[in-house]
Write an enzyme that holds these catalytic residues in place. Structure first.
Site, PDB file in Angstrom:
ATOM      1  N   ARG A 153       0.840  -1.204   0.000  1.00 17.35           N
ATOM      2  CA  ARG A 153       0.000   0.000   0.000  1.00 17.35           C
ATOM      3  C   ARG A 153       0.877   1.257   0.000  1.00 17.35           C
ATOM      4  O   ARG A 153       0.519   2.267  -0.599  1.00 17.35           O
ATOM      5  CB  ARG A 153      -1.002  -0.007   1.151  1.00 17.35           C
ATOM      6  CG  ARG A 153      -2.052   1.081   1.025  1.00 17.35           C
ATOM      7  CD  ARG A 153      -3.197   0.938   2.010  1.00 17.35           C
ATOM      8  NE  ARG A 153      -4.247   0.042   1.569  1.00 17.35           N
ATOM      9  CZ  ARG A 153      -5.220   0.373   0.704  1.00 17.35           C
ATOM     10  NH1 ARG A 153      -5.293   1.585   0.208  1.00 17.35           N
ATOM     11  NH2 ARG A 153      -6.133  -0.505   0.351  1.00 17.35           N
ATOM     12  N   PHE A 158      -2.516   2.104   6.719  1.00 17.16           N
ATOM     13  CA  PHE A 158      -1.874   0.875   6.234  1.00 17.16           C
ATOM     14  C   PHE A 158      -0.701   1.144   5.299  1.00 17.16           C
ATOM     15  O   PHE A 158      -0.637   0.635   4.182  1.00 17.16           O
ATOM     16  CB  PHE A 158      -2.950   0.046   5.518  1.00 17.16           C
ATOM     17  CG  PHE A 158      -2.744  -1.446   5.520  1.00 17.16           C
ATOM     18  CD1 PHE A 158      -2.923  -2.197   6.672  1.00 17.16           C
ATOM     19  CD2 PHE A 158      -2.419  -2.121   4.347  1.00 17.16           C
ATOM     20  CE1 PHE A 158      -2.782  -3.583   6.656  1.00 17.16           C
ATOM     21  CE2 PHE A 158      -2.271  -3.506   4.319  1.00 17.16           C
ATOM     22  CZ  PHE A 158      -2.457  -4.239   5.487  1.00 17.16           C
ATOM     23  N   ALA A 216      -9.327  -1.921   5.622  1.00 17.88           N
ATOM     24  CA  ALA A 216      -9.143  -1.267   4.327  1.00 17.88           C
ATOM     25  C   ALA A 216     -10.302  -0.317   4.006  1.00 17.88           C
ATOM     26  O   ALA A 216     -10.604  -0.089   2.833  1.00 17.88           O
ATOM     27  CB  ALA A 216      -8.947  -2.305   3.207  1.00 17.88           C
ATOM     28  N   GLU A 262     -10.334   5.360   6.624  1.00 15.16           N
ATOM     29  CA  GLU A 262      -8.914   5.688   6.655  1.00 15.16           C
ATOM     30  C   GLU A 262      -8.520   7.003   5.985  1.00 15.16           C
ATOM     31  O   GLU A 262      -7.641   7.712   6.494  1.00 15.16           O
ATOM     32  CB  GLU A 262      -8.106   4.545   6.019  1.00 15.16           C
ATOM     33  CG  GLU A 262      -8.201   3.265   6.795  1.00 15.16           C
ATOM     34  CD  GLU A 262      -7.585   2.100   6.047  1.00 15.16           C
ATOM     35  OE1 GLU A 262      -8.195   1.653   5.056  1.00 15.16           O
ATOM     36  OE2 GLU A 262      -6.499   1.673   6.429  1.00 15.16           O
TER      37      GLU A 262
HETATM   38  N1  LUZ Z   1      -5.635  -4.647   5.208  1.00 13.14           N
HETATM   39  C1  LUZ Z   1      -5.296  -5.513   4.246  1.00 13.14           C
HETATM   40  C2  LUZ Z   1      -5.763  -3.341   4.966  1.00 13.14           C
HETATM   41  O1  LUZ Z   1      -5.168  -6.698   4.521  1.00 13.14           O
HETATM   42  N2  LUZ Z   1      -5.118  -5.060   2.988  1.00 13.14           N
HETATM   43  C3  LUZ Z   1      -5.232  -3.763   2.653  1.00 13.14           C
HETATM   44  O2  LUZ Z   1      -5.066  -3.401   1.503  1.00 13.14           O
HETATM   45  C4  LUZ Z   1      -5.558  -2.856   3.677  1.00 13.14           C
HETATM   46  N3  LUZ Z   1      -5.651  -1.556   3.426  1.00 13.14           N
HETATM   47  C5  LUZ Z   1      -5.924  -0.727   4.414  1.00 13.14           C
HETATM   48  C6  LUZ Z   1      -6.118  -1.224   5.689  1.00 13.14           C
HETATM   49  N4  LUZ Z   1      -6.050  -2.501   5.953  1.00 13.14           N
HETATM   50 MO1  MOS Z   2      -7.117  -1.527   8.827  1.00 11.48          MO
HETATM   51  S1  MOS Z   2      -5.367  -0.509   8.939  1.00 11.48           S
HETATM   52  O1  MOS Z   2      -8.164  -1.023   7.752  1.00 11.48           O
HETATM   53  O2  MOS Z   2      -7.266  -2.831   9.757  1.00 11.48           O
END
Ligand code: LUZ
Ligand code: MOS
Length: 753
Positions: A304, A338, A503, A706
């Site tokens: 990411r 993330f 996400a 987010e």
């Molecule tokens: N978790 C994940 C995430 O496993 N994949 C992602 O792309 C993601 N993006 C944002 C927050 N958590």
């Molecule tokens: Mo998340 S950083 O969308 O668990």
């Protein structure tokens, strides 16, 4: 519509794991963890601790019937250390006693002898020694060398951003209960019930169907419970398997802070090239991600980062390489954004450096390079909206940013020891799990004989209000009052194979699955109504629990229709399945269309700095945010507000540091500065960008969890702006958080030594 949980939260009747009425004979577990950061275990003896008052059992690696492995992406993380420890806080054993304090007390009688090994804390040092968790990865587009040679100005620098403690109000925890035939039910404070189920089965040597995971809600998570909730559930389940008694494992705050992973600190080198018109021609970056002692989610987070290299700017030539570096710290993990915030801090630093060297306002460079429809992101996806530009110009109009800038200038010309600073911060965040297969969800809907409705989805309520949104989706399809609908707990036996609620995609994925399930049942009811009312299907409409023929209200209401349908043996239950269409990504070329859509927005942040003490306040944050066609503006604004305060905390006052032995310095709440009402902006205004919203968002209401976190980055540059006004020789360093201590050093020219 209000958050359906508000009343229970305020009256204290909401149920969290620790509030579940306990079964008779429940035992309590406390985790024994490593006290040194890297060592061989020479001796591990639990016999003295076993004699301690109230102790029932102590379990270590040798008591595991299945695999001693909880690593999700790469199997490099044992549940209990076996022979070696790699970070302070690494679990070694679990003590089960008849009371929590008995278990905690027994911990001091555990005897461990270590043979200490070299400790590495710094990601650059780890990289130099070849300690990488996974191979390096590069995203590139265009030709950077050509881009630099076409540039009139080229600047290089370094940017560092720190970690961040999640500080969910509810600490990690689980309560596991034995069922008949060796099955186990687990209540867990997790964002990912299926991951808990799968990992428990693996470690206990069972099948997934033996394990039922149930989640009512979490007291916050922020990514900290995406996969790091799992270990505690596995330990409780392991104890249940051994003892056939209910076992509760809830971490005390200090244990939680020591044992669990945090946001990844990053150290980065950048090189930026611009032409005379302040167009960014070329951008080259190396990211050194501090991954900690095991892989955890680091590869996904690093990915990411690589997607968010350019924030909301179009840059034709890009080359970004990321290294996930193995260090002797608790494995860093998911945290709101993330990996994207870390990337966006670097491009903003590069722009700030260029602006300083060229003597222009940083916002000039920002505005000049915003993404437009038809521009291509460096990973191949085509930008399909002008929302970056629209949010920027709308902010200028709605909040008169130029006047605000003038006010700051005027204030600074009249004040010597108090200075203000202002900074603009555009954001762009891709919505979808970057791992395409994770973008799927299911929902189970029952319409009961009395017309009430039960809804189960894979979404986890963690305070963000996803259950309220689910209720709105179901009530909308059926045209019934929300009192008809109950949102059930999230349970792996009702909704299987869930992706974690993460996400920012929980409402989109689960809402779409729910819509599909509700629509199926609704279609059957509509057909039935047409039959009863002797008219065509197309004539039937529903409104406020009444059936209409054309525009005329009929005698038939929701209750009667459901009852007749039931007696006629019509199926009143349905499972909906949704998989995000269109998205794809090719890891060989690192190109594709990974995101359903992007979220944009722009903030302006004004700060006021006391130049004698280095202490600052955030005067105001004004935002135009791209929510699409918001389905619940109250909830969505709540997400933006919380995210902004959390982002400002990350950039300014929250400081994580480790000593050379790998010990976390701020390991309890008296040492870690939590953002509070005094560090929140004095004024925070959010105006939704006027747009339609994309089809792939639930009811065209965009994901909001987010993206607004990254507005907080603006606070860093606003503060630098204020420092510069006081100290014209300020040597800008891009080293976050910009704590009052660092501000003071900057004000008086001591930074950079
Ligand atoms: N978790 C994940 C995430 O496993 N994949 C992602 O792309 C993601 N993006 C944002 C927050 N958590
Ligand atoms: Mo998340 S950083 O969308 O668990």
């Amino acid at each position: 519509m209000k958050n359906i949980d508000s009343r229970a939260h305020v009256t204290g009747t909401s149920i969290y794991v620790d509030d579940i009425p306990e079964l008779r004979g429940t035992f309590y577990a406390v985790v024994v963890f490593a006290e040194v950061a890297h060592a061989k275990i020479i001796k591990l003896s639990v016999s003295k601790a076993k004699e301690a008052e109230g102790v029932i059992e102590i379990l270590t690696a040798k008591d595991i019937p299945g695999e001693n492995e909880i690593g999700g992406i790469i199997p490099d993380e044992p549940l209990f250390a076996d022979g070696e420890v790699h970070f302070i806080g690494q679990p070694i054993a679990v003590i089960i006693a008849d009371a929590h304090f008995a278990a905690r007390n027994a911990r001091k009688f555990i005897e461990i002898e270590y043979q200490e090994l070299e400790v590495v804390i710094d990601p650059r040092e780890a990289k130099q020694k070849g300690h990488l968790l996974i191979p390096a990865r590069t995203f590139a587009n265009g030709d950077i060398e050509n881009g630099f040679s076409e540039s009139d100005y080229v600047f290089s620098g370094r940017a560092d951003s720190g970690g961040q403690e999640h500080l969910y109000i509810e600490t990690q925890g689980s309560y596991a209960i034995p069922l008949e035939n060796n099955n186990i039910k687990i209540y867990s404070s997790t964002q990912g019930p299926t991951l808990v189920q799968k990992t428990v089965a693996k470690v206990l040597g069972l099948q997934m169907h033996n394990i039922e995971v149930d989640v009512t809600r979490l007291g916050g998570a922020f990514g900290g419970k995406e996969d790091q909730a799992t270990a505690w559930a596995v330990m409780a389940a392991l104890a249940v398997q051994k003892l056939k008694k209910p076992v509760k494992l809830i971490l005390d705050r200090d244990d939680d802070m020591i044992m669990t992973g945090k946001r990844h600190p990053y150290s980065s080198d950048f090189k930026i090239g611009l032409d005379k018109d302040l167009k960014i021609k070329s951008f080259e970056i190396s990211y050194f991600q501090n991954g900690g002692a095991a892989t955890d989610l680091s590869p996904a987070i690093m990915e990411r980062t690589l997607f968010h290299v350019t924030n909301s700017y179009f840059i034709p030539n890009v080359k970004a390489t990321a290294y996930s570096c193995k260090t002797n710290i608790a494995p860093f993990t998911a945290f709101r954004g993330f990996g994207a915030p870390q990337a966006m801090f670097v491009i903003e630093s590069a722009i700030a450096l260029a602006a300083k060297e060229l003597g222009v306002d940083k916002s000039e460079i920002q505005e000049n390079n915003l993404m437009k429809t038809g521009n291509v992101f460096h990973y191949g996806q085509v930008c399909d909206s002008n929302n970056a530009v629209k949010s920027w110009t709308s902010l200028q109009e709605k909040f008169n940013v130029n006047a605000e800038k003038q006010k700051v200038k005027k204030f600074n010309s009249k004040n010597i020891f108090v200075k203000k600073g202002i900074s603009l911060m555009p954001i762009c965040f891709g919505i979808s799990f970057t791992k395409t297969p994770m973008n799927q969800a299911r929902a189970l809907v029952h319409v009961y004989q009395d017309g009430s409705i039960g809804v189960s989805t894979g979404a986890i309520e963690m305070g963000q209000g996803v259950n309220t949104k689910m209720m709105q989706v179901a009530a909308g399809v059926f045209s019934v009052d929300i009192s008809r609908i109950k949102i059930e707990s999230t349970n792996t036996t009702r909704v299987a194979n869930t992706s974690p609620t993460a996400a920012s995609s929980g409402a989109d994925l689960n809402g779409k699955a729910l819509q599909i399930a509700c629509n199926e049942i609704f279609e059957r009811l509509k057909n039935k109504a047409a039959e009863i009312l002797n008219t065509s299907y197309d004539e039937i409409n529903f409104e406020d629990e009444k059936v209409y023929v054309g525009r005329e209200v009929s005698k038939l209401n929701w209750n009667e229709l459901v009852e007749i349908a039931f007696l006629d043996r019509i199926k009143l239950s349905e499972v909906g399945h949704y998989a995000t269409p269109i998205i794809n990504f090719d890891k060989n070329t690192e190109k594709g269309h990974p995101f359903a859509y992007h979220v944009y927005g722009t903030a302006s942040i004004t700060v006021k700095l006391d130049c004698i003490t280095g202490v600052y306040e955030i005067d105001s944050v004004n935002i135009v945010h791209d929510i699409g066609n918001s389905m619940n503006l109250t909830l969505d604004k709540g997400q933006v507000e919380g995210a902004v305060v959390q982002g400002i905390g990350w950039m300014t006052i929250e400081e994580l540091d480790w000593d050379s032995k790998g010990r976390l310095l701020a390991d309890n709440l008296s040492k870690y500065k939590v953002p509070d009402i005094y560090s929140a902006p004095k004024s925070l205004e959010i105006i939704p960008l006027e747009t339609d919203g994309p089809e792939l968002a639930i009811l065209k209401s965009k994901a909001v969890g987010e993206p607004p976190f990254m507005y907080g980055i603006g606070a860093f540059f606003a503060l630098q702006d204020a420092i510069k006004d006081f100290n014209p020789n300020y040597k800008m360093e891009f080293n976050a958080p910009l704590t009052p201590e660092k501000v003071l050093l900057g004000l008086y020219g001591f930074n950079g030594k």
